[in-house]
Design a protein around this motif. Structure first.
Motif, PDB file in Angstrom:
ATOM      1  N   ALA A  20       0.831  -1.206   0.000  1.00 47.03           N
ATOM      2  CA  ALA A  20       0.000   0.000   0.000  1.00 47.03           C
ATOM      3  C   ALA A  20       0.861   1.250   0.000  1.00 47.03           C
ATOM      4  O   ALA A  20       1.957   1.275   0.570  1.00 47.03           O
ATOM      5  CB  ALA A  20      -0.922  -0.011   1.209  1.00 47.03           C
ATOM      6  N   GLY A  21       0.347   2.319  -0.632  1.00 44.55           N
ATOM      7  CA  GLY A  21       1.025   3.600  -0.575  1.00 44.55           C
ATOM      8  C   GLY A  21       0.743   4.290   0.743  1.00 44.55           C
ATOM      9  O   GLY A  21      -0.168   3.901   1.480  1.00 44.55           O
ATOM     10  N   THR A  22       1.551   5.307   1.068  1.00 43.94           N
ATOM     11  CA  THR A  22       1.380   6.037   2.327  1.00 43.94           C
ATOM     12  C   THR A  22       1.102   7.501   2.045  1.00 43.94           C
ATOM     13  O   THR A  22       1.853   8.149   1.300  1.00 43.94           O
ATOM     14  CB  THR A  22       2.625   5.909   3.219  1.00 43.94           C
ATOM     15  OG1 THR A  22       2.858   4.534   3.514  1.00 43.94           O
ATOM     16  CG2 THR A  22       2.441   6.675   4.513  1.00 43.94           C
ATOM     17  N   VAL A  23       0.030   8.018   2.628  1.00 38.51           N
ATOM     18  CA  VAL A  23      -0.323   9.433   2.543  1.00 38.51           C
ATOM     19  C   VAL A  23      -0.128  10.036   3.925  1.00 38.51           C
ATOM     20  O   VAL A  23      -0.559   9.466   4.929  1.00 38.51           O
ATOM     21  CB  VAL A  23      -1.784   9.625   2.089  1.00 38.51           C
ATOM     22  CG1 VAL A  23      -2.150  11.107   2.071  1.00 38.51           C
ATOM     23  CG2 VAL A  23      -1.994   9.011   0.715  1.00 38.51           C
ATOM     24  N   ARG A  24       0.521  11.198   3.979  1.00 41.59           N
ATOM     25  CA  ARG A  24       0.790  11.849   5.265  1.00 41.59           C
ATOM     26  C   ARG A  24      -0.190  12.999   5.490  1.00 41.59           C
ATOM     27  O   ARG A  24      -0.410  13.821   4.599  1.00 41.59           O
ATOM     28  CB  ARG A  24       2.233  12.353   5.324  1.00 41.59           C
ATOM     29  CG  ARG A  24       3.253  11.227   5.293  1.00 41.59           C
ATOM     30  CD  ARG A  24       4.644  11.711   5.620  1.00 41.59           C
ATOM     31  NE  ARG A  24       5.564  10.584   5.778  1.00 41.59           N
ATOM     32  CZ  ARG A  24       6.712  10.625   6.426  1.00 41.59           C
ATOM     33  NH1 ARG A  24       7.116  11.779   6.970  1.00 41.59           N
ATOM     34  NH2 ARG A  24       7.467   9.564   6.536  1.00 41.59           N
ATOM     35  N   LEU A  25      -0.757  13.046   6.682  1.00 47.94           N
ATOM     36  CA  LEU A  25      -1.645  14.126   7.104  1.00 47.94           C
ATOM     37  C   LEU A  25      -1.024  14.826   8.307  1.00 47.94           C
ATOM     38  O   LEU A  25      -0.312  14.197   9.100  1.00 47.94           O
ATOM     39  CB  LEU A  25      -3.022  13.583   7.498  1.00 47.94           C
ATOM     40  CG  LEU A  25      -3.789  12.763   6.457  1.00 47.94           C
ATOM     41  CD1 LEU A  25      -5.117  12.283   7.045  1.00 47.94           C
ATOM     42  CD2 LEU A  25      -4.024  13.554   5.201  1.00 47.94           C
ATOM     43  N   GLY A  26      -1.314  16.109   8.465  1.00 50.91           N
ATOM     44  CA  GLY A  26      -0.766  16.849   9.597  1.00 50.91           C
ATOM     45  C   GLY A  26      -1.766  17.805  10.215  1.00 50.91           C
ATOM     46  O   GLY A  26      -2.535  18.459   9.512  1.00 50.91           O
ATOM     47  N   LEU A  27      -1.767  17.871  11.542  1.00 50.44           N
ATOM     48  CA  LEU A  27      -2.546  18.852  12.293  1.00 50.44           C
ATOM     49  C   LEU A  27      -1.575  19.567  13.238  1.00 50.44           C
ATOM     50  O   LEU A  27      -0.994  18.929  14.127  1.00 50.44           O
ATOM     51  CB  LEU A  27      -3.661  18.176  13.093  1.00 50.44           C
ATOM     52  CG  LEU A  27      -4.500  19.098  13.998  1.00 50.44           C
ATOM     53  CD1 LEU A  27      -5.155  20.200  13.196  1.00 50.44           C
ATOM     54  CD2 LEU A  27      -5.536  18.294  14.784  1.00 50.44           C
ATOM     55  N   PHE A  28      -1.398  20.876  13.031  1.00 52.70           N
ATOM     56  CA  PHE A  28      -0.421  21.663  13.778  1.00 52.70           C
ATOM     57  C   PHE A  28      -1.162  22.764  14.534  1.00 52.70           C
ATOM     58  O   PHE A  28      -1.816  23.612  13.934  1.00 52.70           O
ATOM     59  CB  PHE A  28       0.613  22.262  12.831  1.00 52.70           C
ATOM     60  CG  PHE A  28       1.303  21.234  11.969  1.00 52.70           C
ATOM     61  CD1 PHE A  28       2.460  20.616  12.402  1.00 52.70           C
ATOM     62  CD2 PHE A  28       0.770  20.874  10.733  1.00 52.70           C
ATOM     63  CE1 PHE A  28       3.094  19.656  11.623  1.00 52.70           C
ATOM     64  CE2 PHE A  28       1.393  19.916   9.936  1.00 52.70           C
ATOM     65  CZ  PHE A  28       2.560  19.306  10.391  1.00 52.70           C
TER      66      PHE A  28
END
Length: 540
Positions: A20-28
């Protein structure tokens, strides 16, 4: 230093299919204001922006996948979390895995995060991180009393070197890294430009923590660097030593790369022969953006955003300082022999850029018509600026200058030729940003206007002049301007700006005013001041 309430980092890893591919999410999230008797912080909200920018540049988080909250309350925070979880479900439905990164900088207590007068319970935060559907969850929380979180459920504090990782995501669990122990405070310092723990984390992720030189900053490397730098920095302040802790609740753990140093980005290279502690300070903000404890025999490279910096190396008897210009990108190679020796305590050591107090600008100009039916005029000007205030923003300077413009307007019945000379005296403030200098100010401008109006009439195949009128008028009035200086080297740069001027006039006993707009562009040169060494490109 001021106390700033939790510095913690939580990591949850859940194995997933290797294909599977990896998608990065961020909450700052950054909150300068807490509630009750919380001291107002100065850097928390900016640190959230800084970390979001860093992960966009080096951490693989696309701008559309990152949310930045500043001064948010609990309701806004929970709305952002709901949005994040909706994205997680959408991405996983498409067959990809998700790495979720959460960062908080601000006040907190054992009860929870202090969000602008409201409290987000620590249990709510923990439950979200534990139950999120993202395969990999990483959270950094910079505030006080973080050791309380690290030692819940029977956790035991450990030293930085005890983290063991490998290259694959092989198990699930939770790791918590804190900046301090229970009932202790995390520190915020103006000299560091932020929280001691957060600043160490940021510099480490930019490349200072790349212990093996492979171009990737892993959790293990980031924690080792942050642990060491936090202890050293807090100890040097003369206050209580701030010591990060961690606890593991893992049945197994796999390594994850937090950031990667791109070879195509701008950067600072420290060759193998150098040794010592090198610090990089941003000219725009005065913040320490990188710190490397360099050992001889190994080469180090720091990835830095385009901008202007000061590199310094503290020695026992003096401090070596050099300017680092990365406005146009590329790599620069540090050489101690090219750095300038300054005595300890010199203001330039703290990150100031050489003043170069005299500036000469040669510009082309275009002015709007001074009145209806008048022509647009073009010409040039020369301006000299003498700095009268320190380098600290805004650096104030007196500007004197002048120029001349001409214009012509044709009609069927004649032509109008206009020429105007201008002189000015102004007070202009200069603010040095990452890549440009912003100049704003105003003053008084004098105008000498000379116009010749010729009336013509047809005479066969040509037109002849039959009457001529001449007008000469002078006036002076206030003006305001804003401009940019884009450096192309230590002594030169490109200039662009606009100014508006009001000229009072009196025609046939009637008072009024002209309002003109003027745009200008050209080159600027800087002279004088103290000469500092320059970090140069590598010579072939």
């Amino acid at each position: 230093m001021s106390a700033r309430p939790l510095a913690a980092a939580m990591l949850t890893l859940v194995a997933g299919p290797a294909s599977a591919g990896t998608v990065r999410l961020g909450l700052f999230v950054g909150n300068d204001a807490g509630f009750g008797e919380d001291e107002l912080l100065r850097h928390a909200e900016r640190e959230a922006r800084d970390l979001a920018k860093l992960f966009a540049e080096m951490g693989g988080i696309a701008p559309a996948r990152a949310q930045v909250l500043q001064g948010a309350k609990v309701e806004e925070f929970k709305d952002a979390v709901a949005s994040i979880e909706a994205q997680v479900r959408e991405i996983e439905a498409g067959g990809d895995e998700v790495l979720l990164l959460f960062y908080y900088s601000g006040h907190a207590s054992r009860q929870g995060l202090h969000l602008g007068g409201s409290l987000l319970e620590m249990e709510w935060l923990r439950r979200w991180l534990e139950t999120s559907q993202a395969q990999v969850r990483i959270a950094f929380v910079d505030a006080c009393e973080s050791g309380t979180l690290a030692r819940t459920r029977g956790g035991t504090p450990g030293e930085a070197i005890e983290i063991t990782v490998d290259d694959a995501l092989t198990a699930s669990g939770l790791a918590i890294i804190t900046s301090t122990g229970p009932l202790s405070v995390a520190r915020e310092s103006d000299s560091f430009g932020g929280g001691v723990f957060s600043r160490a984390l940021l510099t480490g992720l930019r490349g200072s923590a790349d212990l093996d030189g492979d171009g990737s900053i892993t959790l293990k490397e980031a924690y080792k660097h942050t642990f060491t730098e936090t202890v050293i920095s807090s100890a040097s302040s003369g206050e209580t030593v701030q010591k990060p802790e961690f606890r593991l609740e893992l049945s197994g753990i796999g390594e994850v790369a937090l950031t990667r140093i791109h070879s195509t980005s701008s950067g600072l290279v420290l060759p193998e022969e150098l040794e010592g502690v090198y610090t990089v300070v941003s000219v725009a903000t005065g913040q320490v953006v990188a710190r490397v404890d360099k050992s001889a025999g190994e080469m180090s490279r720091l990835s830095l955003p385009s901008g202007r910096y000061v590199v310094r190396k503290v020695r026992r008897e003096d401090v070596l300082v050099a300017e680092l210009d990365l406005v146009w990108g590329g790599d620069r190679w540090v050489d101690d022999a090219q750095m300038t020796s300054l005595p300890v305590g010199d203001p330039l050591i703290r990150g100031g850029w050489t003043a170069r107090p005299v500036q000469l600008a040669l510009r082309g100009t275009f002015s709007s018509p001074i009145a209806a039916a008048n022509p647009v005029m073009g010409g040039g000007e020369l301006a000299l600026r003498f700095q009268i205030a320190p380098v600290k923003a805004p650096a104030l300077g007196i500007v004197v200058g002048g120029g001349y413009e001409q214009g012509m307007r044709w009609t069927y019945t004649g032509r109008l030729r206009s020429g105007q000379g201008r002189v000015m005296v102004a007070l202009i403030g200069e603010r040095r940003l990452d890549r440009i200098d912003l100049k704003v100010g105003g003053g008084v401008q004098g105008l000498l206007l000379h116009q010749i109006l010729k009336f013509t009439e047809p005479d066969g195949t040509k037109r002849i002049d039959f009457e001529r009128e001449t007008l000469t008028y002078w006036s002076f009035g206030p003006f305001a301007q804003i401009g940019l200086h884009l450096p192309v080297g230590p002594h030169a740069g490109l200039e662009l700006g606009v100014r508006g001027t009001f000229f009072p006039v009196e025609v046939d006993g009637t008072r009024g005013f002209f309002a003109t707009a003027q745009v200008f562009g050209g080159v600027g040169f800087r002279f004088g001041g103290r000469a500092l060494g320059q970090v140069q490109r590598k010579k072939d």
